[in-house]
Design an enzyme around this catalytic site. Structure first.
Site, PDB file in Angstrom:
ATOM      1  N   GLU A 226       0.875  -1.175   0.000  1.00 38.06           N
ATOM      2  CA  GLU A 226       0.000   0.000   0.000  1.00 38.06           C
ATOM      3  C   GLU A 226       0.908   1.220   0.000  1.00 38.06           C
ATOM      4  O   GLU A 226       1.484   1.578   1.028  1.00 38.06           O
ATOM      5  CB  GLU A 226      -0.910  -0.015   1.225  1.00 38.06           C
ATOM      6  CG  GLU A 226      -1.854  -1.200   1.276  1.00 38.06           C
ATOM      7  CD  GLU A 226      -2.781  -1.293   0.084  1.00 38.06           C
ATOM      8  OE1 GLU A 226      -2.969  -0.265  -0.613  1.00 38.06           O
ATOM      9  OE2 GLU A 226      -3.310  -2.376  -0.180  1.00 38.06           O
ATOM     10  N   CYS A 260      -1.825   9.208   2.729  1.00 38.48           N
ATOM     11  CA  CYS A 260      -1.432   8.671   1.423  1.00 38.48           C
ATOM     12  C   CYS A 260      -2.470   8.980   0.349  1.00 38.48           C
ATOM     13  O   CYS A 260      -2.150   8.990  -0.840  1.00 38.48           O
ATOM     14  CB  CYS A 260      -1.198   7.166   1.512  1.00 38.48           C
ATOM     15  SG  CYS A 260      -2.636   6.226   2.086  1.00 38.48           S
TER      16      CYS A 260
END
Length: 485
Positions: A226, A260
């Protein structure tokens, strides 16, 4: 040969994490099959670990960041961690059922059957980031435990107080063969990534993700990465400017942009640029009329990241960008060591500026003009595929074109970031923004082995199909049947 104290410490840590892995795998194999009741019990204990110590985790997060909004931590790291566990408990029995599959004609008529069983993999390693150092451990752990696995977690060295709290409290809820936390710097992280896990999940920067993938390759460990990237906002034709700028400003300033999935840059119609910049300033001012003493606004995590953002802004100014600082109370940030940074809106940005080459991870928002939706799509597609993409606008055909012509990990339409909180949607990147996904059912399946099972019919199928020598007419009939269009 280890000569220095540092070498000896590193060797000791390597041996320790390897011993933990061996103990967890031994316990896992002895336990098989892992019952639904056991899985639910572990999920409930994970939720209790966070719920019982919520205040202490909020304190630890704030100490690690220099200041972090308590309410934000409760939303993102406490409630945001318990929600996926609750979701997993609710749906676990359905997820765990064998999945019946058809068999080729005429085997089904003869009594053959096929199905898929979802079996736990074993021991899953989780390498966690610093920006949401509770949520980005517990959220994947929901899938790990739901699938019947055990887990080892490497916490971030940038949030040591939170890491220490995990190590302190975990023993109240879990045996070390079920769940363990490991802290330390890059040497420990390297040793951790090199362990022969049954699955490894890494959340963090793309550059580090490459090293993780290399380390896991020697053990053929399956990996979920991720990562991040430059998640764009496309403001489409006819978009509600007030609503759009409010939602973008909220997403950009949450956790001071250290997300993110934070909107990394905006693509706006040239005719709307001034209105959109004004809307961003109005929205940021309404949410944060002051910043330095405002408990709702989070600090940049450390001096290195604070300096990095300042350097990138100076690089943009030097190359011709215009930078507007949203500082409604006229505060003197230069005289403060709080590492609080107001929203910086950057216009006239060009591709040679660092702001347009690297993921920003802070309260800095470039705004770029486009002429026509295909130009906006082209600006997105000439960069690496992002973790998220955000489109605002009422035009269904234009929205469809953006969805069809861009590739990203996920999309939120008419808002930002929200797709990550939908437990029934897979969360993951594509290409440089990651590989694999988790959350909900997708997390359960990521951390499970889908084992194919075929039960043969009682009749001699091999003879009937001409598979048994001596080959003859039945064999060629079988070949012809399979080659038929």
């Amino acid at each position: 040969m280890c000569n220095s104290p540092g070498d000896r410490v590193t060797t000791h840590r390597r041996e320790r994490v390897r011993h933990i892995l061996e103990a967890q795998r031994t316990a896992f194999m002895a336990e098989l099959p892992v019952s639904i009741a056991t899985r639910k019990d572990r999920l409930k204990r994970a939720a209790a670990m966070i719920r019982d110590h919520a205040d202490r985790f909020c304190d630890a997060l704030s100490e690690d960041f220099g200041h972090r909004s308590r309410e934000q931590s409760m939303l993102t790291d406490i409630a945001g961690s318990i929600a996926p566990i609750t979701h997993a408990i609710k749906h676990l029995e359905r997820w765990s059922k064998p999945d019946s599959r058809p068999v080729q004609f005429p085997l089904g008529l003869l009594g053959a059957r096929a199905w898929v069983e979802y079996q736990p993999k074993g021991v899953v390693g989780i390498i966690a980031p610093w920006n949401f150092p509770v949520n980005l451990i517990i959220s994947p752990l929901a899938g790990v435990f739901a699938a019947g696995n055990r887990a080892m977690v490497k916490t971030s060295e940038y949030t040591p107080v939170t890491a220490a709290l995990f190590e302190e409290v975990v023993g109240q809820y879990f045996d070390a063969t079920e769940l363990v936390f490991v802290s330390g710097g890059p040497d420990v992280g390297k040793a951790f990534a090199e362990l022969p896990f049954d699955h490894l999940l890494f959340t963090g920067a793309t550059a580090i993700g490459k090293h993780i993938l290399h380390a896991a390759a020697d053990n053929l460990t399956p990996v979920t990465l991720e990562l991040g990237g430059k998640s764009p906002v496309i403001v489409g034709a006819g978009a509600d400017v007030k609503q759009t700028t409010e939602r973008v400003a909220l997403g950009k300033m949450l956790n001071a942009g250290q997300i993110c999935l934070a909107p990394d840059y905006m693509l706006v119609p040239a005719s709307e640029e001034a209105r959109i910049v004004d809307g961003l300033k109005t929205a940021a001012t309404a949410m944060y009329p002051s910043l330095l003493a405002n408990p709702d606004y989070t600090s940049v995590v450390n001096d290195r990241h604070f300096q990095r953002l300042g350097d990138w802004l100076e690089d943009a100014r030097t190359k011709g960008a215009k930078v507007e600082i949203v500082n409604p109370a006229g505060e003197d940030f230069g005289a403060s060591n709080a590492r609080k940074m107001p929203l910086h809106i950057v216009t006239d940005v060009t591709d040679d500026m660092t702001l347009m080459q690297e993921e920003i991870f802070g309260p800095v928002l470039p705004v770029r003009r486009y002429s026509g939706i295909d130009d906006a799509i082209g600006q997105v597609n000439r960069r690496d595929r992002p973790l998220g993409l955000y489109y605002f606008g009422p035009d269904g055909e234009e929205r469809r074109r953006v969805l069809d012509r861009t590739i990203s990990g996920g999309v939120t339409v008419d808002d930002v970031v929200f797709h990550v909180s939908m437990e029934d949607l897979p969360f993951g990147g594509v290409g440089p923004s990651g590989m694999g996904s988790y959350h909900g059912l997708d997390g359960f399946r990521t951390f499970s082995h889908a084992k194919a099972v075929f039960k043969q019919a009682k009749i001699d199928v091999a003879k009937l199909a001409g598979l048994k020598p001596p080959y003859g007419a039945a064999t060629m009939k079988s070949v012809a049947r399979q080659m038929k269009g």
